[in-house]
Design a protein around this motif. Sequence first.
Motif, PDB file in Angstrom:
ATOM      1  N   ASP A  16       0.780  -1.252  -0.233  1.00 50.22           N
ATOM      2  CA  ASP A  16      -0.113  -0.283   0.180  1.00 50.22           C
ATOM      3  C   ASP A  16       0.789   1.684  -0.122  1.00 50.22           C
ATOM      4  O   ASP A  16       0.359   2.612  -0.525  1.00 50.22           O
ATOM      5  CB  ASP A  16      -0.898   0.164   0.916  1.00 50.22           C
ATOM      6  N   THR A  17       2.601   0.906   0.634  1.00 50.73           N
ATOM      7  CA  THR A  17       2.420   2.164   0.315  1.00 50.73           C
ATOM      8  C   THR A  17       3.318   2.497  -0.332  1.00 50.73           C
ATOM      9  O   THR A  17       3.513   3.960  -0.999  1.00 50.73           O
ATOM     10  CB  THR A  17       4.187   2.707   1.757  1.00 50.73           C
ATOM     11  N   ILE A  18       4.197   1.750  -1.524  1.00 50.91           N
ATOM     12  CA  ILE A  18       4.179   1.812  -3.008  1.00 50.91           C
ATOM     13  C   ILE A  18       3.467   2.014  -3.444  1.00 50.91           C
ATOM     14  O   ILE A  18       3.564   3.440  -4.663  1.00 50.91           O
ATOM     15  CB  ILE A  18       4.756   0.310  -3.229  1.00 50.91           C
ATOM     16  N   LEU A  19       2.034   1.656  -3.579  1.00 55.39           N
ATOM     17  CA  LEU A  19       1.448   2.008  -3.655  1.00 55.39           C
ATOM     18  C   LEU A  19       0.872   4.052  -4.216  1.00 55.39           C
ATOM     19  O   LEU A  19       0.489   4.515  -5.066  1.00 55.39           O
ATOM     20  CB  LEU A  19      -0.135   1.361  -4.167  1.00 55.39           C
ATOM     21  N   ALA A  20       0.905   4.228  -2.834  1.00 54.39           N
ATOM     22  CA  ALA A  20       0.809   5.815  -2.619  1.00 54.39           C
ATOM     23  C   ALA A  20       1.642   6.621  -3.012  1.00 54.39           C
ATOM     24  O   ALA A  20       1.313   7.994  -3.859  1.00 54.39           O
ATOM     25  CB  ALA A  20       0.713   5.709  -0.983  1.00 54.39           C
ATOM     26  N   TYR A  21       2.673   5.433  -2.810  1.00 55.24           N
ATOM     27  CA  TYR A  21       3.650   6.799  -4.170  1.00 55.24           C
ATOM     28  C   TYR A  21       4.019   6.624  -4.854  1.00 55.24           C
ATOM     29  O   TYR A  21       3.944   7.888  -6.150  1.00 55.24           O
ATOM     30  CB  TYR A  21       5.555   6.384  -3.420  1.00 55.24           C
ATOM     31  N   ILE A  22       3.870   6.023  -6.007  1.00 57.86           N
ATOM     32  CA  ILE A  22       2.949   5.882  -7.497  1.00 57.86           C
ATOM     33  C   ILE A  22       2.229   6.408  -7.783  1.00 57.86           C
ATOM     34  O   ILE A  22       2.522   7.873  -8.567  1.00 57.86           O
ATOM     35  CB  ILE A  22       2.893   4.480  -7.573  1.00 57.86           C
ATOM     36  N   LEU A  25       3.486  10.076  -7.356  1.00 58.71           N
ATOM     37  CA  LEU A  25       4.408  10.456  -8.433  1.00 58.71           C
ATOM     38  C   LEU A  25       4.070  10.982  -9.998  1.00 58.71           C
ATOM     39  O   LEU A  25       4.428  11.502 -11.112  1.00 58.71           O
ATOM     40  CB  LEU A  25       5.767   9.408  -8.276  1.00 58.71           C
ATOM     41  N   THR A  26       2.718   9.839  -9.556  1.00 62.82           N
ATOM     42  CA  THR A  26       2.233  10.318 -11.669  1.00 62.82           C
ATOM     43  C   THR A  26       0.836  10.597 -11.422  1.00 62.82           C
ATOM     44  O   THR A  26       0.337  10.411 -12.096  1.00 62.82           O
ATOM     45  CB  THR A  26       1.838   8.639 -12.003  1.00 62.82           C
ATOM     46  N   ASN A  27       0.211  11.464 -10.544  1.00 60.42           N
ATOM     47  CA  ASN A  27      -0.882  11.861 -10.340  1.00 60.42           C
ATOM     48  C   ASN A  27      -1.786  10.836 -10.687  1.00 60.42           C
ATOM     49  O   ASN A  27      -3.091  11.198 -11.485  1.00 60.42           O
ATOM     50  CB  ASN A  27      -0.766  12.677 -10.921  1.00 60.42           C
ATOM     51  N   TYR A  28      -2.291  10.030 -10.360  1.00 59.61           N
ATOM     52  CA  TYR A  28      -3.245   8.627 -10.300  1.00 59.61           C
ATOM     53  C   TYR A  28      -2.894   7.869 -11.768  1.00 59.61           C
ATOM     54  O   TYR A  28      -4.094   8.156 -11.850  1.00 59.61           O
ATOM     55  CB  TYR A  28      -4.752   9.346  -9.583  1.00 59.61           C
ATOM     56  N   LYS A  29      -2.173   8.263 -12.684  1.00 57.81           N
ATOM     57  CA  LYS A  29      -1.900   7.877 -14.141  1.00 57.81           C
ATOM     58  C   LYS A  29      -2.194   6.319 -14.118  1.00 57.81           C
ATOM     59  O   LYS A  29      -3.127   6.530 -15.113  1.00 57.81           O
ATOM     60  CB  LYS A  29      -1.113   8.262 -14.584  1.00 57.81           C
ATOM     61  N   SER A 107      13.496  -4.489   2.332  1.00 55.26           N
ATOM     62  CA  SER A 107      14.639  -4.309   3.393  1.00 55.26           C
ATOM     63  C   SER A 107      15.739  -3.275   2.508  1.00 55.26           C
ATOM     64  O   SER A 107      16.429  -3.148   3.632  1.00 55.26           O
ATOM     65  CB  SER A 107      14.965  -5.703   4.013  1.00 55.26           C
ATOM     66  N   PHE A 108      15.766  -3.209   1.703  1.00 53.34           N
ATOM     67  CA  PHE A 108      17.570  -2.724   0.789  1.00 53.34           C
ATOM     68  C   PHE A 108      16.438  -1.327  -0.389  1.00 53.34           C
ATOM     69  O   PHE A 108      17.628  -0.922  -0.534  1.00 53.34           O
ATOM     70  CB  PHE A 108      18.306  -3.773  -0.029  1.00 53.34           C
ATOM     71  N   MET A 109      15.672  -1.408  -0.123  1.00 49.37           N
ATOM     72  CA  MET A 109      15.390  -0.020  -1.273  1.00 49.37           C
ATOM     73  C   MET A 109      13.481   0.517  -0.518  1.00 49.37           C
ATOM     74  O   MET A 109      13.360   0.436   0.138  1.00 49.37           O
ATOM     75  CB  MET A 109      14.950  -0.267  -2.302  1.00 49.37           C
ATOM     76  N   THR A 110      14.101   1.729  -0.206  1.00 47.10           N
ATOM     77  CA  THR A 110      12.811   2.936   0.285  1.00 47.10           C
ATOM     78  C   THR A 110      11.636   2.968  -0.275  1.00 47.10           C
ATOM     79  O   THR A 110      11.498   1.896  -1.728  1.00 47.10           O
ATOM     80  CB  THR A 110      13.929   4.003   0.480  1.00 47.10           C
ATOM     81  N   PRO A 111      10.611   3.033  -0.052  1.00 44.96           N
ATOM     82  CA  PRO A 111       9.080   3.139  -1.080  1.00 44.96           C
ATOM     83  C   PRO A 111       9.491   4.076  -2.240  1.00 44.96           C
ATOM     84  O   PRO A 111       9.175   3.895  -3.446  1.00 44.96           O
ATOM     85  CB  PRO A 111       8.459   3.459   0.043  1.00 44.96           C
ATOM     86  N   TYR A 112       9.699   5.462  -1.666  1.00 49.73           N
ATOM     87  CA  TYR A 112      10.761   6.235  -3.253  1.00 49.73           C
ATOM     88  C   TYR A 112      11.124   6.053  -4.326  1.00 49.73           C
ATOM     89  O   TYR A 112      10.845   5.926  -5.592  1.00 49.73           O
ATOM     90  CB  TYR A 112      10.911   7.140  -2.097  1.00 49.73           C
ATOM     91  N   GLN A 113      11.786   5.201  -3.619  1.00 50.76           N
ATOM     92  CA  GLN A 113      12.744   3.842  -4.884  1.00 50.76           C
ATOM     93  C   GLN A 113      12.062   3.392  -5.767  1.00 50.76           C
ATOM     94  O   GLN A 113      12.100   3.317  -6.724  1.00 50.76           O
ATOM     95  CB  GLN A 113      14.499   3.635  -3.851  1.00 50.76           C
ATOM     96  N   ILE A 114      12.092   2.748  -5.104  1.00 53.31           N
ATOM     97  CA  ILE A 114      10.731   1.715  -5.809  1.00 53.31           C
ATOM     98  C   ILE A 114      10.162   2.034  -6.465  1.00 53.31           C
ATOM     99  O   ILE A 114       9.547   1.622  -7.683  1.00 53.31           O
ATOM    100  CB  ILE A 114      10.452   0.484  -3.989  1.00 53.31           C
TER     101      ILE A 114
END
Length: 131
Positions: A16-22, A25-29, A107-114
Amino acid sequence: MKRFIEIEGIDRTGKDTILAYINKLTNYKYLIRVRGWLSQQTYSDLYNRDYEYINYQPIVFFLDVEEEDWEIRCALTNEQDMDYEANRNAFYKRLEELNDYVVFNTSFMTPYQIANVIVERLERYEEDNII
């Protein structure tokens, strides 16, 4: 035909965190869902559920996590006890059936990076008319 985009992984991997970042970043594209074909098939296997899912080939972004990190996340969120290895192995078994997936270790990448890597991939898919 457009392809489904799904974010998958065992509990507490950050779907859910990664989805929120995407989305930010894309304005819900993109229309992306958390949990789909892979989760349905995996949990059918794990819990002996009779479940038939329409056969389609989604684009899956699979989130993995190291066991010690996962245990801390579960403790912090009062997640119910579950078998890390059994769940992880069941997902990887089903993941092999897919044609298009990318694995990230949270564990090795932040949600923002992913999220940024996923957005780049989605933009290439869009250019190639895959999504």
